[in-house]
Design a protein around this motif. Structure first.
Motif, PDB file in Angstrom:
ATOM      1  N   TYR A  50       2.789  27.836  42.379  1.00 53.28           N
ATOM      2  CA  TYR A  50       1.934  28.775  41.652  1.00 53.28           C
ATOM      3  C   TYR A  50       0.547  28.211  41.377  1.00 53.28           C
ATOM      4  CZ  TYR A  50       5.292  32.397  41.697  1.00 53.28           C
ATOM      5  OH  TYR A  50       6.125  33.384  42.150  1.00 53.28           O
ATOM      6  N   ALA A  51       0.402  26.905  41.360  1.00 47.10           N
ATOM      7  CA  ALA A  51      -0.943  26.326  41.275  1.00 47.10           C
ATOM      8  C   ALA A  51      -1.734  26.716  42.518  1.00 47.10           C
ATOM      9  CB  ALA A  51      -0.861  24.810  41.131  1.00 47.10           C
ATOM     10  N   ARG A  52      -1.082  26.667  43.684  1.00 46.34           N
ATOM     11  CA  ARG A  52      -1.749  27.080  44.931  1.00 46.34           C
ATOM     12  C   ARG A  52      -2.042  28.571  44.921  1.00 46.34           C
ATOM     13  NH1 ARG A  52      -0.308  23.770  49.598  1.00 46.34           N
ATOM     14  NH2 ARG A  52      -1.128  25.311  51.024  1.00 46.34           N
ATOM     15  N   VAL A  53      -1.065  29.362  44.492  1.00 44.15           N
ATOM     16  CA  VAL A  53      -1.230  30.813  44.476  1.00 44.15           C
ATOM     17  C   VAL A  53      -2.339  31.218  43.517  1.00 44.15           C
ATOM     18  CG1 VAL A  53      -0.116  32.989  43.810  1.00 44.15           C
ATOM     19  CG2 VAL A  53       1.125  31.330  45.210  1.00 44.15           C
ATOM     20  N   LEU A  54      -2.313  30.663  42.322  1.00 47.87           N
ATOM     21  CA  LEU A  54      -3.275  31.071  41.293  1.00 47.87           C
ATOM     22  C   LEU A  54      -4.683  30.540  41.549  1.00 47.87           C
ATOM     23  CD1 LEU A  54      -0.935  30.767  38.201  1.00 47.87           C
ATOM     24  CD2 LEU A  54      -1.675  32.863  39.364  1.00 47.87           C
ATOM     25  N   ALA A  55      -4.819  29.639  42.501  1.00 44.56           N
ATOM     26  CA  ALA A  55      -6.150  29.176  42.895  1.00 44.56           C
ATOM     27  C   ALA A  55      -6.896  30.252  43.690  1.00 44.56           C
ATOM     28  CB  ALA A  55      -6.038  27.898  43.722  1.00 44.56           C
ATOM     29  N   LEU A  56      -6.154  31.275  44.132  1.00 44.40           N
ATOM     30  CA  LEU A  56      -6.749  32.359  44.911  1.00 44.40           C
ATOM     31  C   LEU A  56      -7.057  33.551  44.019  1.00 44.40           C
ATOM     32  CD1 LEU A  56      -4.223  32.282  47.874  1.00 44.40           C
ATOM     33  CD2 LEU A  56      -6.536  31.341  47.870  1.00 44.40           C
ATOM     34  N   GLN A  57      -8.281  33.971  43.987  1.00 40.84           N
ATOM     35  CA  GLN A  57      -8.673  35.133  43.184  1.00 40.84           C
ATOM     36  C   GLN A  57      -7.840  36.363  43.536  1.00 40.84           C
ATOM     37  OE1 GLN A  57     -10.746  35.468  40.552  1.00 40.84           O
ATOM     38  NE2 GLN A  57     -10.081  37.586  40.451  1.00 40.84           N
ATOM     39  N   ASP A  58      -7.616  36.578  44.822  1.00 37.93           N
ATOM     40  CA  ASP A  58      -6.830  37.736  45.275  1.00 37.93           C
ATOM     41  C   ASP A  58      -5.428  37.733  44.688  1.00 37.93           C
ATOM     42  OD1 ASP A  58      -9.050  38.152  46.809  1.00 37.93           O
ATOM     43  OD2 ASP A  58      -8.043  37.945  48.737  1.00 37.93           O
ATOM     44  N   ALA A  59      -4.880  36.557  44.459  1.00 39.19           N
ATOM     45  CA  ALA A  59      -3.509  36.448  43.959  1.00 39.19           C
ATOM     46  C   ALA A  59      -3.449  36.511  42.438  1.00 39.19           C
ATOM     47  CB  ALA A  59      -2.885  35.147  44.447  1.00 39.19           C
ATOM     48  N   ARG A  60      -4.454  35.978  41.766  1.00 42.60           N
ATOM     49  CA  ARG A  60      -4.425  35.922  40.290  1.00 42.60           C
ATOM     50  C   ARG A  60      -4.268  37.287  39.662  1.00 42.60           C
ATOM     51  NH1 ARG A  60      -8.319  31.736  40.788  1.00 42.60           N
ATOM     52  NH2 ARG A  60     -10.011  33.201  40.476  1.00 42.60           N
ATOM     53  N   GLU A  61      -4.796  38.323  40.284  1.00 43.45           N
ATOM     54  CA  GLU A  61      -4.728  39.655  39.696  1.00 43.45           C
ATOM     55  C   GLU A  61      -3.293  40.138  39.505  1.00 43.45           C
ATOM     56  OE1 GLU A  61      -5.287  43.085  42.842  1.00 43.45           O
ATOM     57  OE2 GLU A  61      -6.743  41.483  43.237  1.00 43.45           O
ATOM     58  N   PHE A  62      -2.353  39.617  40.300  1.00 44.86           N
ATOM     59  CA  PHE A  62      -0.956  40.039  40.190  1.00 44.86           C
ATOM     60  C   PHE A  62      -0.218  39.324  39.063  1.00 44.86           C
ATOM     61  CE2 PHE A  62      -2.122  41.035  44.534  1.00 44.86           C
ATOM     62  CZ  PHE A  62      -1.653  42.333  44.639  1.00 44.86           C
ATOM     63  N   PHE A  63      -0.822  38.264  38.537  1.00 41.67           N
ATOM     64  CA  PHE A  63      -0.127  37.430  37.561  1.00 41.67           C
ATOM     65  C   PHE A  63      -0.936  37.231  36.285  1.00 41.67           C
ATOM     66  CE2 PHE A  63       0.936  36.050  41.915  1.00 41.67           C
ATOM     67  CZ  PHE A  63       2.251  36.464  41.939  1.00 41.67           C
ATOM     68  N   GLN A  64      -1.711  38.222  35.900  1.00 42.68           N
ATOM     69  CA  GLN A  64      -2.564  38.101  34.710  1.00 42.68           C
ATOM     70  C   GLN A  64      -1.771  38.165  33.408  1.00 42.68           C
ATOM     71  OE1 GLN A  64      -5.624  41.027  35.127  1.00 42.68           O
ATOM     72  NE2 GLN A  64      -6.584  39.981  36.831  1.00 42.68           N
ATOM     73  N   VAL A  65      -0.644  38.839  33.423  1.00 37.19           N
ATOM     74  CA  VAL A  65       0.165  38.970  32.213  1.00 37.19           C
ATOM     75  C   VAL A  65       1.103  37.765  32.143  1.00 37.19           C
ATOM     76  CG1 VAL A  65       1.853  40.401  31.002  1.00 37.19           C
ATOM     77  CG2 VAL A  65       0.018  41.482  32.338  1.00 37.19           C
ATOM     78  N   PRO A  66       1.012  36.959  31.065  1.00 39.23           N
ATOM     79  CA  PRO A  66       1.834  35.744  30.985  1.00 39.23           C
ATOM     80  C   PRO A  66       3.328  35.983  31.171  1.00 39.23           C
ATOM     81  CG  PRO A  66       0.160  35.723  29.276  1.00 39.23           C
ATOM     82  CD  PRO A  66       0.092  37.075  29.925  1.00 39.23           C
ATOM     83  N   HIS A 103       7.590  43.459  46.018  1.00 38.60           N
ATOM     84  CA  HIS A 103       6.293  43.075  46.596  1.00 38.60           C
ATOM     85  C   HIS A 103       5.547  44.305  47.120  1.00 38.60           C
ATOM     86  CE1 HIS A 103       7.729  38.700  47.478  1.00 38.60           C
ATOM     87  NE2 HIS A 103       7.360  38.853  46.221  1.00 38.60           N
ATOM     88  N   ALA A 104       6.265  45.156  47.824  1.00 38.75           N
ATOM     89  CA  ALA A 104       5.642  46.363  48.377  1.00 38.75           C
ATOM     90  C   ALA A 104       5.201  47.309  47.255  1.00 38.75           C
ATOM     91  CB  ALA A 104       6.605  47.070  49.318  1.00 38.75           C
ATOM     92  N   ARG A 105       6.051  47.489  46.249  1.00 39.24           N
ATOM     93  CA  ARG A 105       5.750  48.418  45.161  1.00 39.24           C
ATOM     94  C   ARG A 105       4.490  48.014  44.390  1.00 39.24           C
ATOM     95  NH1 ARG A 105       9.772  47.655  41.574  1.00 39.24           N
ATOM     96  NH2 ARG A 105       8.389  46.787  40.030  1.00 39.24           N
ATOM     97  N   ILE A 106       4.306  46.717  44.160  1.00 38.56           N
ATOM     98  CA  ILE A 106       3.144  46.278  43.394  1.00 38.56           C
ATOM     99  C   ILE A 106       1.917  46.070  44.269  1.00 38.56           C
ATOM    100  CG2 ILE A 106       4.586  45.229  41.601  1.00 38.56           C
ATOM    101  CD1 ILE A 106       3.750  42.462  42.753  1.00 38.56           C
ATOM    102  N   GLY A 107       2.087  46.229  45.578  1.00 37.55           N
ATOM    103  CA  GLY A 107       0.953  46.102  46.496  1.00 37.55           C
ATOM    104  C   GLY A 107       0.581  44.665  46.823  1.00 37.55           C
ATOM    105  N   LEU A 108       1.531  43.748  46.686  1.00 41.01           N
ATOM    106  CA  LEU A 108       1.267  42.362  47.043  1.00 41.01           C
ATOM    107  C   LEU A 108       0.995  42.297  48.550  1.00 41.01           C
ATOM    108  CD1 LEU A 108       1.405  39.556  45.533  1.00 41.01           C
ATOM    109  CD2 LEU A 108       3.594  39.265  46.680  1.00 41.01           C
ATOM    110  N   PRO A 109      -0.146  41.766  48.945  1.00 42.10           N
ATOM    111  CA  PRO A 109      -0.467  41.761  50.377  1.00 42.10           C
ATOM    112  C   PRO A 109       0.498  40.880  51.169  1.00 42.10           C
ATOM    113  CG  PRO A 109      -2.163  40.606  49.108  1.00 42.10           C
ATOM    114  CD  PRO A 109      -1.189  41.156  48.125  1.00 42.10           C
ATOM    115  N   PRO A 110       0.909  41.347  52.337  1.00 43.49           N
ATOM    116  CA  PRO A 110       1.865  40.568  53.149  1.00 43.49           C
ATOM    117  C   PRO A 110       1.406  39.145  53.428  1.00 43.49           C
ATOM    118  CG  PRO A 110       1.668  42.775  54.025  1.00 43.49           C
ATOM    119  CD  PRO A 110       0.613  42.648  52.949  1.00 43.49           C
TER     120      PRO A 110
END
Length: 139
Positions: A50-66, A103-110
């Motif tokens: 998640y450190a790698r994932v959250l380093a990406l702006q595109d990914a952070r939007e999916f995990f803003q809620v703690p 993943h599909a429902r929340i629009g997480l990019p493949p």
């Protein structure tokens, strides 16, 4: 109806897919032998992922809620442990399909979840390499 039924993933299809990726009984034995090592390191693996994932702006939007981030980390932890338990049956496949539907429902990019497999491969390879660095192949 189960997703495995929706996708036609009966026992014969599951076996065909195992053959395609060359997953043998010996592979399963080796994976399950690694479970104690993975159990000791799973929390660090999830945090590194998640450190790698959250380093990406595109990914952070999916995990803003703690609470969401805590929940997905818990699910990721379970996913990793399941990989090493040696039970790749209908229940295992059903759970993977359910996660794919989320993943599909929340629009997480493949590219993010497919690329995530590469990140986990890298992290797991490092753990396995360290575990067996000075040992000959013998389990």
């Amino acid at each position: 109806m189960a997703l495995t039924e929706d996708y036609g993933l009966d026992a014969a299809e599951r076996e065909k897919r195992k053959r395609f990726v060359r997953l043998t009984d010996e592979d399963v034995r080796l994976l399950t032998a690694l479970l104690p090592t993975i159990e000791r390191r799973v929390d660090g693996l999830v945090e590194a992922f998640y450190a790698r994932v959250l380093a990406l702006q595109d990914a952070r939007e999916f995990f803003q809620v703690p609470d969401v981030l805590l929940r997905v980390k818990r699910e990721q932890r379970n996913y990793l442990l399941d990989l090493f338990k040696g039970r790749y049956d209908e229940t295992y496949i059903e759970r993977r399909l359910q996660i794919g539907h989320v993943h599909a429902r929340i629009g997480l990019p493949p590219w993010l979840y497919i690329g995530g497999n590469s990140v986990f491969f890298e992290l797991l390879t490092a753990v396995i390499r360290r575990r067996y660095m000075f040992r000959p192949y013998k389990m």
